[in-house]
Enzyme design. Structure first.
Site, PDB file in Angstrom:
ATOM      1  N   SER A  35       0.801  -1.228   0.000  1.00 21.37           N
ATOM      2  CA  SER A  35       0.000   0.000   0.000  1.00 21.37           C
ATOM      3  C   SER A  35       0.832   1.275   0.000  1.00 21.37           C
ATOM      4  CB  SER A  35      -0.950   0.010   1.204  1.00 21.37           C
ATOM      5  OG  SER A  35      -0.232   0.173   2.406  1.00 21.37           O
ATOM      6  N   LYS A  89       0.732   4.748   6.743  1.00 23.51           N
ATOM      7  CA  LYS A  89       0.287   5.528   5.579  1.00 23.51           C
ATOM      8  C   LYS A  89       0.939   6.909   5.650  1.00 23.51           C
ATOM      9  CE  LYS A  89      -2.835   2.265   4.757  1.00 23.51           C
ATOM     10  NZ  LYS A  89      -2.677   1.290   3.654  1.00 23.51           N
TER      11      LYS A  89
END
Length: 222
Positions: A35, A89
């Protein structure tokens, strides 16, 4: 039992101090998914500064006092507000920001990100196939990072505009079309932030031959 503790008190003290260090000061975080490609790869292990934002009571999300201010562009580990899973993230919007995605392109406070150095390649997928990928350098509000788009993969490319409330943050994965980030799990409250990832400690090609990637060792995370 008393004799055991007496004979091993130095080692026990070391374990206690080491455990406190990991739980309250610094930690490492293995990267299990793609990701954050291309910034972070599966098999990277990153060093996390747990004191970057808050000092917490160990083993809890209870903040004892603030130690710093989260910044746009930080790569952050946090507990998902949906199920508690630890995620990593990029923070792209902070309290008070107006954030929006249109056709996958990011806008914060009315400023639209610019993109250059675009190039394409084939990105491997978990099922053994591959798909077309576009990598580009994203510039926004004085910060720069390399991001990736997967044009042929279904993804949520339109979102907002939304005003980020106080003590909450909006996150995106650098692999924009393959990331379960704030578009799916929602905004992240500050008390769920764990720390800022700043260096890759070690790296191995876990999707290929498990060989060490020496060129990534000690690399600073941009």
């Amino acid at each position: 039992m008393k004799a055991f503790f007496k004979d091993n008190r130095g080692f026990i003290a070391f374990l206690v101090c080491f455990g406190f260090f990991r739980l309250a000061i610094a930690d490492w975080n293995p990267i299990p998914s793609g990701s954050m490609r291309p910034t972070l790869l599966e098999g990277d292990v990153v060093l996390v500064d747990r004191l970057a934002y808050d000092f917490k009571l160990p083993l809890t999300d209870t903040v004892l006092f603030s130690t710093g201010t989260p910044q746009r562009g930080d790569v952050v580990t946090f507990n998902s507000p949906t199920d508690g899973t630890r995620l990593i993230k990029r923070m792209v919007a902070v309290p008070g920001d107006v954030v929006e995605l249109r056709d996958g392109l990011l806008t914060v406070n009315g400023e639209r990100a610019s993109y250059d150095s675009v190039h394409s390649h084939q990105e491997p997928l978990d099922n053994g196939a591959s798909t077309r990928a576009l990598q580009a350098t994203e510039h926004l509000a004085g910060s720069t990072r390399t991001v990736q788009f997967l044009p042929d993969v279904m993804a949520r490319r339109n979102w907002g505009p939304v005003v980020v409330p106080g003590d909450q943050y909006f996150f995106l994965g650098d692999n924009r079309d393959n990331s379960a980030d704030s578009r799916y799990i929602g905004l992240v409250p500050r008390h769920l932030l764990i720390g800022r990832a700043h260096h890759i400690v070690v790296s191995a090609a876990i999707k290929e031959d498990w060989q060490p990637r020496m060129e990534r060792t000690a690399q600073r995370i941009q």
